[in-house]
Design an enzyme around this catalytic site. Sequence first.
Site, PDB file in Angstrom:
ATOM      1  N   ARG A 137     -38.845  54.845 -10.310  1.00 46.17           N
ATOM      2  CA  ARG A 137     -38.585  54.295  -8.415  1.00 46.17           C
ATOM      3  C   ARG A 137     -38.740  52.669  -8.808  1.00 46.17           C
ATOM      4  NH1 ARG A 137     -41.793  53.628  -5.675  1.00 46.17           N
ATOM      5  NH2 ARG A 137     -43.120  56.305  -5.227  1.00 46.17           N
ATOM      6  N   TYR A 165     -20.181  43.266   9.960  1.00 45.92           N
ATOM      7  CA  TYR A 165     -19.740  44.727   9.456  1.00 45.92           C
ATOM      8  C   TYR A 165     -21.093  45.706  10.467  1.00 45.92           C
ATOM      9  CZ  TYR A 165     -20.185  49.204   7.590  1.00 45.92           C
ATOM     10  OH  TYR A 165     -20.696  50.975   6.888  1.00 45.92           O
ATOM     11  N   ASP A 178     -23.454  37.980   3.306  1.00 51.79           N
ATOM     12  CA  ASP A 178     -22.936  39.183   2.644  1.00 51.79           C
ATOM     13  C   ASP A 178     -21.780  39.226   1.618  1.00 51.79           C
ATOM     14  OD1 ASP A 178     -21.569  41.513   2.260  1.00 51.79           O
ATOM     15  OD2 ASP A 178     -22.510  42.209   4.114  1.00 51.79           O
ATOM     16  N   LYS A 236     -17.837  49.085  -3.177  1.00 54.48           N
ATOM     17  CA  LYS A 236     -16.311  48.077  -2.856  1.00 54.48           C
ATOM     18  C   LYS A 236     -15.873  47.415  -3.601  1.00 54.48           C
ATOM     19  CE  LYS A 236     -17.135  49.585   1.534  1.00 54.48           C
ATOM     20  NZ  LYS A 236     -18.033  49.136   1.748  1.00 54.48           N
TER      21      LYS A 236
END
Length: 395
Positions: free
Chosen positions: A51, A103, A175, A200
């Site tokens: 992690r 978004y 973003d 994306k």
Amino acid sequence: MELEEYCFETKLLHNRHKVDSVTGAVSVPIQHASTFHQFDIDQFGKYDYARSLNPTREALEEVIAELEGGVKGFAFSSGMAAISTAFLLLSAGDHVVITEDVYGGTYRMVTEVLSRLGIEHSFVDMTDLDQVKQAIKPNTKAFYVETPSNPLLKVTDIKAISQMAKEIGALTFVDNTFQTPALQKPLELGADVVLHSATKFLSGHSDVVAGLAVVKDKGLANRLGFLQNSFGAVLGVQDAWLVLRGLKTLHVRLEHSQKSALQIASFLEKHPLVKNVFYPGLPNHPQRELLDVQTQGAGAVLSFELVDEEAVRTFVESVKLPVFAVSLGAVESILSYPAKMSHSAMPQAEREKRGIKNSLLRLSVGLENPADLIRDFSQALEQVQQKKLVLQQGE
Ligand SMILES: Cc1ncc(COP(=O)(O)O)c(C=O)c1O
């Protein structure tokens, strides 16, 4: 020639992770281990628990940091995990100024989670710098920019917003999902944190959900690294590898799709059944000049408004090539319906205030030949026309 001197498309292939230093493998090895043996009780190695750090994820984090021109990259289990973790840089009592047609998932995070944690927000049309200035409060600690915005493709001046933020000691988050570093480098324009849904364009094949963040400053890198490890929404190694593979073709994919997007936008703009086309690559786009200064291109996403909601239904039923789906930035063209998909988390009244109408469709242009896509849209619009005639005759 040094690595930093290569052009963007060369850097996608020839970076620090082009060859594995142990085996010579030309693809980054997937390291599944969740934990790492420590050879010395006093001195732990670089890797201890996956992690905190894992070599495969680390390779992706280094590659994206290099591409965005930042000091450190972070990979998360989704774009929303990256965005939400970045928001944890804020504390109760802070205020964030945010792009109004952001978004839908980011809208939900800000309005339903951050507000519960005592972090205030103001949505503004970021293309209007006076509105942004007026939204500043004594406790404003961050500006959150999405440019071009989703789904109306408005272009925000990153340099101007970052400057405003610096003057009051606030951070600027951008973003960069729609543009990617192939077209836009927010850190070079003054932003502090770049965020991505790597689901994306960066990965590009509709086969992975991933998020990335890159920061410009070492102090911020330490703070975000601490949050990544504390919150723990890290990207798995198979997915990190898929993003690394997708990245290699980012430039050619985007170049093709962007060219096609302009052709399609120009076709739609002339069609009588199309009321409006939103694409910053069109010469008459209101922020076209800013786009030319700030980015290397308009990207491959456009939105368009048909005459009414009924026309949208017929169009969606009639098109054959694009998949009708949530998401964008893939090899196949994706047609989506913001009102019921990306922006369904936004109440209808809020959507309408922002111009996200029920007659609006968003198209992410893929790698098909644009002539085939235009033929397909043409026949679908013909169906819309036929249906309108039938309805009129029935009246
Ligand atoms: C602009 C933008 N930002 C962030 C996200 C969220 O990313 P993810 O779906 O990978 O969590 C999306 C998803 O559609 C997006 O379009």
